[in-house]
Write a protein that holds these residues in place. Structure first.
Motif, mmCIF file in Angstrom:
data_model
loop_
_atom_site.group_PDB
_atom_site.id
_atom_site.type_symbol
_atom_site.label_atom_id
_atom_site.label_comp_id
_atom_site.label_asym_id
_atom_site.label_seq_id
_atom_site.Cartn_x
_atom_site.Cartn_y
_atom_site.Cartn_z
ATOM 1 N N GLU A 125 26.472 19.387 4.988
ATOM 2 C CA GLU A 125 25.417 20.345 5.483
ATOM 3 C C GLU A 125 24.324 19.330 6.237
ATOM 4 N N ARG A 126 23.528 19.874 7.345
ATOM 5 C CA ARG A 126 22.867 19.220 8.033
ATOM 6 C C ARG A 126 21.503 19.439 7.647
ATOM 7 N N TYR A 127 20.458 18.445 7.445
ATOM 8 C CA TYR A 127 19.352 18.436 7.046
ATOM 9 C C TYR A 127 18.285 17.946 7.729
ATOM 10 N N ILE A 128 16.980 18.446 7.890
ATOM 11 C CA ILE A 128 16.023 17.613 8.797
ATOM 12 C C ILE A 128 14.640 17.432 7.843
ATOM 13 N N LEU A 129 14.287 16.057 8.049
ATOM 14 C CA LEU A 129 13.447 15.680 7.096
ATOM 15 C C LEU A 129 12.096 15.618 8.080
ATOM 16 N N THR A 130 10.992 16.194 7.348
ATOM 17 C CA THR A 130 9.773 16.281 8.169
ATOM 18 C C THR A 130 8.467 15.509 7.169
ATOM 19 N N VAL A 131 7.635 14.515 7.991
ATOM 20 C CA VAL A 131 6.583 13.925 7.148
ATOM 21 C C VAL A 131 5.391 13.886 7.862
ATOM 22 N N ILE A 132 4.367 14.686 7.364
ATOM 23 C CA ILE A 132 3.192 14.760 8.298
ATOM 24 C C ILE A 132 2.046 13.916 7.440
ATOM 25 N N PRO A 134 0.897 -1.231 -0.090
ATOM 26 C CA PRO A 134 0.046 -0.022 -0.228
ATOM 27 C C PRO A 134 0.896 1.260 0.028
ATOM 28 N N VAL A 135 0.563 2.121 -0.810
ATOM 29 C CA VAL A 135 1.041 3.581 -1.075
ATOM 30 C C VAL A 135 0.498 4.412 0.005
ATOM 31 N N VAL A 136 1.232 5.585 0.487
ATOM 32 C CA VAL A 136 0.538 6.419 1.307
ATOM 33 C C VAL A 136 0.432 7.669 0.578
ATOM 34 N N SER A 137 -0.733 8.290 0.153
ATOM 35 C CA SER A 137 -0.991 9.381 -0.432
ATOM 36 C C SER A 137 -1.555 10.831 0.624
ATOM 37 N N GLY A 138 -1.361 11.760 0.118
ATOM 38 C CA GLY A 138 -1.886 13.036 0.885
ATOM 39 C C GLY A 138 -1.131 13.504 1.851
ATOM 40 N N ALA A 139 0.012 13.109 2.187
ATOM 41 C CA ALA A 139 0.995 13.510 3.070
ATOM 42 C C ALA A 139 1.832 14.888 2.718
ATOM 43 N N THR A 140 2.317 15.706 3.598
ATOM 44 C CA THR A 140 3.135 16.713 3.636
ATOM 45 C C THR A 140 4.725 16.180 3.672
ATOM 46 N N VAL A 141 5.340 16.664 2.959
ATOM 47 C CA VAL A 141 6.923 15.940 3.134
ATOM 48 C C VAL A 141 7.729 17.309 2.684
ATOM 49 N N PHE A 142 8.602 17.644 3.498
ATOM 50 C CA PHE A 142 9.612 18.638 3.229
ATOM 51 C C PHE A 142 11.061 18.448 3.812
ATOM 52 N N ILE A 143 12.071 18.894 3.330
ATOM 53 C CA ILE A 143 13.364 18.922 4.003
ATOM 54 C C ILE A 143 13.834 20.417 4.130
ATOM 55 N N ASN A 153 17.424 27.198 7.044
ATOM 56 C CA ASN A 153 15.940 27.135 7.290
ATOM 57 C C ASN A 153 15.509 27.561 5.625
ATOM 58 N N VAL A 154 16.102 26.991 4.749
ATOM 59 C CA VAL A 154 15.378 26.995 3.340
ATOM 60 C C VAL A 154 14.726 25.616 3.333
ATOM 61 N N ILE A 155 13.599 25.760 2.855
ATOM 62 C CA ILE A 155 12.682 24.374 2.777
ATOM 63 C C ILE A 155 12.471 24.047 1.396
ATOM 64 N N PHE A 156 12.518 22.559 1.279
ATOM 65 C CA PHE A 156 12.646 22.030 -0.133
ATOM 66 C C PHE A 156 11.369 20.950 0.205
ATOM 67 N N ASN A 157 10.345 21.598 -0.738
ATOM 68 C CA ASN A 157 9.113 20.675 -0.622
ATOM 69 C C ASN A 157 9.141 19.688 -1.701
ATOM 70 N N PHE A 158 8.430 18.599 -1.056
ATOM 71 C CA PHE A 158 8.433 17.232 -1.939
ATOM 72 C C PHE A 158 6.868 17.134 -2.449
#
Length: 273
Positions: free
Chosen positions: A106-113, A67-76, A81-86
């Motif tokens: 460079e240090r990056y932070i992944l966020t998945v909602i 199963p795939v997961v749709s409708g999420a918010t994903v960014f790095i 504090n530059v945001i790269f939206n996926f």
């Protein structure tokens, strides 16, 4: 005697026909967990701006579709504090960025909602030494009869480096992976080595070297140890007992599977002579 033989033949036919029935074992099904495939790989000589993150869930043993997961918010987010939206390719579970900026160290932070839960992970983009030469040895292996391919590189001195090596062969479906550290060859020339004993002239090998962090190296060593006992790839299906660096900050116990990694990659293609 003929009647007895005929009866025995019929009895055996019925027996073996009955053995063809598939027995489905009832297995306990745990609630599905989010699986985050977030390997940001920057191939040498490319801008590295096109990147993909994939979201799926675990499923039961007998399922044929993941199963795939749709409708999420994903960014790095980077350290400035530059945001790269996926953005998701519709209903695919694949989230794509076309403007990612890779920077070594460079240090990056992944966020998945997703589904009311917020998952985060932090990692640093690691460099990799370029592949300098590829050598073929036709007397390799324990028997001396295997074709052996070595891809050489010069490990940087005065720093600890960790590597993930991938070999993709034209004569098999799955890639071969293994991880290594420079503990015993720091600052010297070293190599990755092919682990396919069935190579023959004309086969193609795609060799990739990834620079990885120490924590990702430790994670991959555990995965590969498990995969070796199952005769599979470490990426075939993530074992539920192996947790990566992704944390659910909404509900710590409802953790996701997978790992957020960032690597510079050098890839070379070789045709076996």
């Amino acid at each position: 005697m003929k009647k007895a033989t005929l009866f025995f033949a019929i009895l055996m036919a019925v027996f073996f026909n009955g053995c063809e029935d598939v027995i489905k074992v009832n297995l306990n099904t745990a609630p599905p967990k989010l699986v985050i495939e977030a390997s940001i790989n920057w191939l040498k000589g490319t801008p590295g701006n096109n990147q993909t993150i994939k979201l799926t869930t675990t499923t039961d043993f007998y399922a044929n579709v993941i199963p795939v997961v749709s409708g999420a918010t994903v960014f790095i987010t980077n350290s400035s504090n530059v945001i790269f939206n996926f953005v998701e390719k519709p209903k695919s579970g694949e989230y794509i960025s076309s403007n990612f900026i890779p920077i070594i160290n460079e240090r990056y932070i992944l966020t998945v909602i997703s589904n009311g839960q917020t998952y985060t992970a932090a990692e640093t983009l690691k460099s990799v030494a370029p592949i300098t030469r590829i050598v073929q040895n036709n007397q390799g292996g324990f028997t001396g009869n295997n074709i052996e391919i070595k891809a050489f590189f010069n490990d940087p001195a005065n720093e600890d480096n960790y590597y993930l090596f991938e070999h993709l062969y034209s004569n098999q479906v799955k890639s071969n992976y293994y991880a290594d550290e420079d503990k015993y060859f720091q600052g010297n020339e070293f190599f990755s080595i092919s682990q396919n004993k069935d190579l023959k002239a004309g086969d193609k090998v795609e060799i990739s070297h990834f620079g990885i962090s120490k924590t990702y190296y430790n994670y991959m060593k555990v995965l590969m140890s498990i995969a070796a006992t199952r005769n599979g790839s470490p990426f075939q299906s993530p074992p539920a007992t192996v947790r990566g660096n992704i944390i659910n900050i909404t509900n710590f116990n409802n953790y996701a599977l997978g790992y957020f990694s960032l690597s510079e990659v050098d890839t070379k293609n070789y045709v076996v002579q």
